[in-house]
Design a protein around this motif. Structure first.
Motif, PDB file in Angstrom:
ATOM      1  N   SER A 222      -0.255   3.943  -1.020  1.00  0.00           N
ATOM      2  CA  SER A 222      -1.260   4.210   0.014  1.00  0.00           C
ATOM      3  C   SER A 222      -2.648   4.316  -0.584  1.00  0.00           C
ATOM      4  CB  SER A 222      -0.930   5.508   0.753  1.00  0.00           C
ATOM      5  OG  SER A 222       0.229   5.343   1.512  1.00  0.00           O
ATOM      6  N   ARG A 223      -2.707   5.056  -1.681  1.00  0.00           N
ATOM      7  CA  ARG A 223      -4.004   5.272  -2.312  1.00  0.00           C
ATOM      8  C   ARG A 223      -4.615   3.945  -2.765  1.00  0.00           C
ATOM      9  NH1 ARG A 223      -5.361   8.441  -7.907  1.00  0.00           N
ATOM     10  NH2 ARG A 223      -7.484   7.670  -8.020  1.00  0.00           N
ATOM     11  N   ILE A 224      -3.788   3.121  -3.418  1.00  0.00           N
ATOM     12  CA  ILE A 224      -4.299   1.855  -3.922  1.00  0.00           C
ATOM     13  C   ILE A 224      -4.686   0.937  -2.772  1.00  0.00           C
ATOM     14  CG2 ILE A 224      -3.759  -0.185  -5.302  1.00  0.00           C
ATOM     15  CD1 ILE A 224      -1.668   1.571  -6.760  1.00  0.00           C
ATOM     16  N   ALA A 225      -3.820   0.902  -1.757  1.00  0.00           N
ATOM     17  CA  ALA A 225      -4.047   0.000  -0.628  1.00  0.00           C
ATOM     18  C   ALA A 225      -5.374   0.301   0.054  1.00  0.00           C
ATOM     19  CB  ALA A 225      -2.893   0.107   0.369  1.00  0.00           C
ATOM     20  N   SER A 226      -5.673   1.578   0.239  1.00  0.00           N
ATOM     21  CA  SER A 226      -6.917   1.897   0.929  1.00  0.00           C
ATOM     22  C   SER A 226      -8.109   1.662   0.011  1.00  0.00           C
ATOM     23  CB  SER A 226      -6.891   3.335   1.435  1.00  0.00           C
ATOM     24  OG  SER A 226      -6.937   4.233   0.358  1.00  0.00           O
ATOM     25  N   GLU A 227      -7.902   1.928  -1.266  1.00  0.00           N
ATOM     26  CA  GLU A 227      -8.965   1.703  -2.247  1.00  0.00           C
ATOM     27  C   GLU A 227      -9.334   0.220  -2.326  1.00  0.00           C
ATOM     28  OE1 GLU A 227     -11.099   3.724  -5.626  1.00  0.00           O
ATOM     29  OE2 GLU A 227      -9.637   4.543  -4.238  1.00  0.00           O
ATOM     30  N   ALA A 228      -8.308  -0.633  -2.257  1.00  0.00           N
ATOM     31  CA  ALA A 228      -8.538  -2.064  -2.410  1.00  0.00           C
ATOM     32  C   ALA A 228      -8.782  -2.738  -1.064  1.00  0.00           C
ATOM     33  CB  ALA A 228      -7.351  -2.712  -3.117  1.00  0.00           C
ATOM     34  N   GLY A 229      -8.714  -1.962   0.006  1.00  0.00           N
ATOM     35  CA  GLY A 229      -8.961  -2.514   1.326  1.00  0.00           C
ATOM     36  C   GLY A 229      -7.896  -3.491   1.788  1.00  0.00           C
ATOM     37  N   LEU A 230      -6.641  -3.160   1.542  1.00  0.00           N
ATOM     38  CA  LEU A 230      -5.542  -4.044   1.944  1.00  0.00           C
ATOM     39  C   LEU A 230      -5.039  -3.670   3.337  1.00  0.00           C
ATOM     40  CD1 LEU A 230      -3.645  -4.079  -1.451  1.00  0.00           C
ATOM     41  CD2 LEU A 230      -5.243  -5.772  -0.565  1.00  0.00           C
ATOM     42  N   SER A 231      -4.419  -4.631   3.994  1.00  0.00           N
ATOM     43  CA  SER A 231      -3.982  -4.413   5.373  1.00  0.00           C
ATOM     44  C   SER A 231      -2.717  -3.562   5.417  1.00  0.00           C
ATOM     45  CB  SER A 231      -3.693  -5.753   6.048  1.00  0.00           C
ATOM     46  OG  SER A 231      -2.519  -6.318   5.525  1.00  0.00           O
ATOM     47  N   GLU A 232      -2.509  -3.010   6.595  1.00  0.00           N
ATOM     48  CA  GLU A 232      -1.334  -2.176   6.832  1.00  0.00           C
ATOM     49  C   GLU A 232      -0.053  -2.965   6.621  1.00  0.00           C
ATOM     50  OE1 GLU A 232      -1.691   1.001   7.401  1.00  0.00           O
ATOM     51  OE2 GLU A 232       0.458   1.418   7.614  1.00  0.00           O
ATOM     52  N   LYS A 233      -0.116  -4.215   7.042  1.00  0.00           N
ATOM     53  CA  LYS A 233       1.054  -5.081   6.953  1.00  0.00           C
ATOM     54  C   LYS A 233       1.474  -5.272   5.489  1.00  0.00           C
ATOM     55  CE  LYS A 233       2.146  -9.840   8.136  1.00  0.00           C
ATOM     56  NZ  LYS A 233       1.435 -11.072   8.468  1.00  0.00           N
ATOM     57  N   VAL A 234       0.485  -5.523   4.652  1.00  0.00           N
ATOM     58  CA  VAL A 234       0.746  -5.700   3.226  1.00  0.00           C
ATOM     59  C   VAL A 234       1.331  -4.431   2.625  1.00  0.00           C
ATOM     60  CG1 VAL A 234      -0.414  -5.924   1.001  1.00  0.00           C
ATOM     61  CG2 VAL A 234      -0.946  -7.504   2.843  1.00  0.00           C
ATOM     62  N   LYS A 235       0.791  -3.315   3.074  1.00  0.00           N
ATOM     63  CA  LYS A 235       1.237  -2.035   2.554  1.00  0.00           C
ATOM     64  C   LYS A 235       2.715  -1.802   2.882  1.00  0.00           C
ATOM     65  CE  LYS A 235       0.049   2.423   3.789  1.00  0.00           C
ATOM     66  NZ  LYS A 235      -0.967   3.277   4.406  1.00  0.00           N
TER      67      LYS A 235
END
Length: 304
Positions: A222-235
């Motif tokens: 979660s932390r990385i995904a939001s930091e890198a601006g990745l989509s919910e789907k990818v997460k």
DNA sequence: TAAGATAAGAGGGACAT
DNA sequence: ATGTCAGTCTTATCTTA
């Protein structure tokens, strides 16, 4: 022990007399008639700390007076005044006077002048700074303070740097509470080498008999995904990848951040989203090479 | 330019001596 | 206590598509 009388006239909740007074040194309000303490501290209103995200705001709202383990005396200071008079204003007897003077000496010693307490003050002012820098919750700070106190009691700080041990205690608190902060995060903010913090950390584990839960890569995601601006789907896809990887027992001993980063990268590739390893590596605080290695391992193990 | 490959080096755990 | 070993991660550099 002279008490300046302010706010006189309110009714006491216990004896009913209109004799409430406030000690303007400590802020305590109590009844001059029966000694009933109304409130020990003046409560502030409003949230105590700013929140950095929705899920962190829950444990940051104020629920009472801010008594905290992170204060050098846990917020429980009483101060013995300098006038040798009793509550009624009469001078103290000679024997009582010497008793009070002795108490006063120890009172002030225990507050500031004892080495252990100076250590606390130094450590906790640093801790206060880190709270903001690392966006930490109040619960983590309290836990850190508790651990640091234990370390100090055991004499573990002697011969080591205060910030180093403090950072280690903070790292322990983060691990225990599932707050994904790395040793590198600590190192960057507190200006102590990662190696040193790491050493102190292991010392704490040994000496305080702590057993640390293994960092869950899923939380890191979660932390990385939001930091890198990745989509919910990818997460989401990354999370299922991690779950599979966990079941196949290929996650043991691997850096959870690297693992989470690789899962996210794999997920991006699978979903056809354009992201570079570099972006994710930056967000996760690992190198691209690490991502590549984990990425390769994940693909081979999961037959993708 | 991004991704992959390779090599050297650091730090620490497990284990034997 | 000290040394060795396997394994991991990082940094740096070169090659490939």
């Amino acid at each position: 022990m002279v008490l300046q009388t302010l706010n006189v006239g309110s009714k006491c909740a216990r004896c009913g007399k209109k004799s409430l007074v406030t000690d303007n040194v400590t802020g305590e309000r109590f009844c001059g008639g029966c000694g009933f303490v109304i409130s020990e501290r003046v409560d502030e209103t409003g949230p105590e700390w700013r929140s950095f995200s929705k899920d962190e705001s829950d444990d940051r709202s104020r629920t009472g007076s801010p008594t905290s383990l992170a204060m050098h005396d846990m917020g429980l200071a009483t101060i013995i005044g300098h006038a040798n008079k009793d509550v009624t204003g009469k001078p103290l007897s000679a024997s009582m006077k010497s008793t009070i003077e002795r108490l006063r000496t120890w009172d002030s010693r225990s507050q500031v002048h004892e080495p252990a307490d100076r250590n606390f003050r130094q450590a906790f002012s640093e801790l206060d700074r880190l709270k903001d820098k690392l966006a930490l919750s109040n619960a983590v700070i309290e836990k850190t303070a508790y651990i640091y106190r234990k370390a100090l009691d055991k004499g573990l700080v002697r011969g080591r740097s205060i910030p180093g041990v403090l950072a280690a205690a903070l790292y322990v608190a983060c691990r225990e509470s599932g707050t994904p902060r790395t040793l590198n995060d600590m190192s960057r903010q507190i200006n102590v080498k990662r190696k040193d913090i790491s050493r102190c950390y292991r010392l704490l584990l040994r000496e305080l008999d702590l057993n640390m839960p293994v960092v869950n890569p899923i939380i890191c995601t979660s932390r990385i995904a939001s930091e890198a601006g990745l989509s919910e789907k990818v997460k989401r896809r990354a999370l299922t990848i991690l779950k599979d990887a966990n079941e196949m027992e290929i996650t043991a001993g691997k850096d959870p951040m690297g693992l989470a980063a690789a899962a996210l990268y794999l997920s991006c590739v699978l979903n056809g989203e354009n992201t570079t390893q570099k972006v994710i590596a930056m967000a996760a605080g690992v190198t691209e090479v690490t991502i590549r290695n984990r990425y390769k391992g994940l693909r081979e193990s999961l037959n993708i």
